[in-house]
Design a protein around this motif. Structure first.
Motif, mmCIF file in Angstrom:
data_model
loop_
_atom_site.group_PDB
_atom_site.id
_atom_site.type_symbol
_atom_site.label_atom_id
_atom_site.label_comp_id
_atom_site.label_asym_id
_atom_site.label_seq_id
_atom_site.Cartn_x
_atom_site.Cartn_y
_atom_site.Cartn_z
ATOM 1 N N ILE A 215 0.937 -1.225 -0.015
ATOM 2 C CA ILE A 215 0.123 -0.164 0.059
ATOM 3 C C ILE A 215 0.887 1.312 0.086
ATOM 4 C CG2 ILE A 215 -1.980 -1.052 1.151
ATOM 5 C CD1 ILE A 215 -1.153 0.151 3.704
ATOM 6 N N ARG A 216 0.296 2.389 -0.133
ATOM 7 C CA ARG A 216 1.055 3.680 -0.131
ATOM 8 C C ARG A 216 1.259 4.224 1.015
ATOM 9 N NH1 ARG A 216 -3.107 4.636 -3.596
ATOM 10 N NH2 ARG A 216 -3.696 6.514 -2.205
ATOM 11 N N PRO A 217 2.281 4.968 1.393
ATOM 12 C CA PRO A 217 2.559 5.597 2.739
ATOM 13 C C PRO A 217 1.394 6.459 3.213
ATOM 14 C CG PRO A 217 4.614 5.743 1.539
ATOM 15 C CD PRO A 217 3.570 5.080 0.405
ATOM 16 N N GLU A 218 0.879 7.148 2.330
ATOM 17 C CA GLU A 218 -0.440 7.962 2.659
ATOM 18 C C GLU A 218 -1.552 7.086 3.412
ATOM 19 O OE1 GLU A 218 0.817 7.954 -0.471
ATOM 20 O OE2 GLU A 218 2.131 9.426 -0.222
ATOM 21 N N GLN A 219 -1.666 5.815 2.604
ATOM 22 C CA GLN A 219 -2.651 4.959 3.087
ATOM 23 C C GLN A 219 -2.187 4.446 4.484
ATOM 24 O OE1 GLN A 219 -2.552 2.424 -0.249
ATOM 25 N NE2 GLN A 219 -4.437 2.484 -0.373
ATOM 26 N N VAL A 220 -1.044 4.047 4.838
ATOM 27 C CA VAL A 220 -0.532 3.829 6.078
ATOM 28 C C VAL A 220 -1.019 4.876 7.127
ATOM 29 C CG1 VAL A 220 1.512 3.188 7.898
ATOM 30 C CG2 VAL A 220 1.131 2.182 5.235
ATOM 31 N N ARG A 221 -0.652 6.120 6.703
ATOM 32 C CA ARG A 221 -0.842 7.231 7.854
ATOM 33 C C ARG A 221 -2.628 7.260 8.220
ATOM 34 N NH1 ARG A 221 3.828 9.310 5.291
ATOM 35 N NH2 ARG A 221 5.398 9.555 7.070
ATOM 36 N N GLU A 222 -3.187 7.109 6.964
ATOM 37 C CA GLU A 222 -4.779 7.245 7.361
ATOM 38 C C GLU A 222 -5.167 6.018 7.993
ATOM 39 O OE1 GLU A 222 -8.409 8.552 6.956
ATOM 40 O OE2 GLU A 222 -6.812 9.552 6.272
ATOM 41 N N LEU A 223 -4.474 4.768 7.789
ATOM 42 C CA LEU A 223 -5.201 3.718 8.585
ATOM 43 C C LEU A 223 -4.666 4.018 10.120
ATOM 44 C CD1 LEU A 223 -3.760 0.582 6.285
ATOM 45 C CD2 LEU A 223 -6.230 1.357 6.982
ATOM 46 N N ILE A 224 -3.624 4.528 10.260
ATOM 47 C CA ILE A 224 -3.118 5.037 11.728
ATOM 48 C C ILE A 224 -4.289 5.896 12.280
ATOM 49 C CG2 ILE A 224 -1.414 5.901 13.331
ATOM 50 C CD1 ILE A 224 0.753 5.076 11.374
ATOM 51 N N ARG A 225 -4.505 6.913 11.519
ATOM 52 C CA ARG A 225 -5.622 7.788 12.109
ATOM 53 C C ARG A 225 -6.950 7.011 12.356
ATOM 54 N NH1 ARG A 225 -2.936 11.423 8.459
ATOM 55 N NH2 ARG A 225 -4.017 10.860 6.776
ATOM 56 N N LYS A 226 -7.349 6.149 11.597
ATOM 57 C CA LYS A 226 -8.615 5.371 11.801
ATOM 58 C C LYS A 226 -8.617 4.390 12.987
ATOM 59 C CE LYS A 226 -10.863 5.720 7.170
ATOM 60 N NZ LYS A 226 -11.185 4.973 6.323
ATOM 61 N N HIS A 227 -7.377 3.546 13.092
ATOM 62 C CA HIS A 227 -7.437 2.381 13.820
ATOM 63 C C HIS A 227 -6.462 2.555 15.016
ATOM 64 C CE1 HIS A 227 -10.077 0.247 10.708
ATOM 65 N NE2 HIS A 227 -9.126 0.873 10.102
ATOM 66 N N GLY A 228 -5.388 3.343 14.938
ATOM 67 C CA GLY A 228 -4.561 3.586 15.992
ATOM 68 C C GLY A 228 -3.167 3.070 15.459
ATOM 69 N N LEU B 86 -3.402 -2.849 12.032
ATOM 70 C CA LEU B 86 -3.034 -2.107 10.866
ATOM 71 C C LEU B 86 -2.766 -3.180 9.713
ATOM 72 C CD1 LEU B 86 -0.852 0.675 12.244
ATOM 73 C CD2 LEU B 86 -3.156 0.839 11.402
ATOM 74 N N THR B 87 -2.196 -4.264 10.076
ATOM 75 C CA THR B 87 -2.017 -5.330 8.891
ATOM 76 C C THR B 87 -3.244 -6.042 8.606
ATOM 77 O OG1 THR B 87 0.274 -6.045 10.038
ATOM 78 C CG2 THR B 87 -0.923 -7.439 8.695
ATOM 79 N N GLU B 88 -4.287 -6.010 9.553
ATOM 80 C CA GLU B 88 -5.495 -6.560 9.296
ATOM 81 C C GLU B 88 -6.415 -5.585 8.282
ATOM 82 O OE1 GLU B 88 -6.973 -9.746 9.325
ATOM 83 O OE2 GLU B 88 -4.802 -10.296 10.225
ATOM 84 N N ALA B 89 -6.291 -4.187 8.838
ATOM 85 C CA ALA B 89 -6.894 -3.237 7.920
ATOM 86 C C ALA B 89 -6.333 -2.914 6.619
ATOM 87 C CB ALA B 89 -6.803 -1.851 8.669
ATOM 88 N N ALA B 90 -5.062 -3.107 6.326
ATOM 89 C CA ALA B 90 -4.264 -2.962 5.307
ATOM 90 C C ALA B 90 -4.702 -4.077 4.052
ATOM 91 C CB ALA B 90 -2.970 -3.105 5.317
ATOM 92 N N LYS B 91 -5.006 -5.363 4.712
ATOM 93 C CA LYS B 91 -5.639 -6.497 3.922
ATOM 94 C C LYS B 91 -6.648 -6.506 3.413
ATOM 95 C CE LYS B 91 -2.891 -10.054 6.409
ATOM 96 N NZ LYS B 91 -2.561 -11.265 7.162
ATOM 97 N N ALA B 92 -7.924 -5.669 4.115
ATOM 98 C CA ALA B 92 -9.049 -5.235 3.926
ATOM 99 C C ALA B 92 -9.125 -4.138 2.809
ATOM 100 C CB ALA B 92 -9.708 -5.132 5.116
#
Length: 62
Positions: free
Chosen positions: A33-46, A52-58
């Motif tokens: 995934i893109r680094p921007e997506q990682v930061r967005e996932l961190i904002r949403k899920h902590g 975060l790994t589970e959220a990235a797979k989704a």
């Protein structure tokens, strides 16, 4: 010689720091995934790595 077990650092390997570009980029590469997506996932899920790994797979494939 064995490692000195009294010398431990303060880092928590189960967390990802959104402020550390290296950690964000490495996690992005691991999960395709893109680094921007990682930061967005961190904002949403902590910043818990397992969550975060589970959220990235989704996320939809790119």
């Amino acid at each position: 010689m064995a490692d000195d077990k009294t010398k431990r650092d303060f880092r928590d390997r189960s967390k990802i720091s959104a402020d550390d570009d290296y950690e964000v980029n490495f996690f992005a590469l691991q999960n395709n995934i893109r680094p921007e997506q990682v930061r967005e996932l961190i904002r949403k899920h902590g910043n818990d790595r397992a969550t975060l790994t589970e959220a990235a797979k989704a996320l939809p494939a790119q």
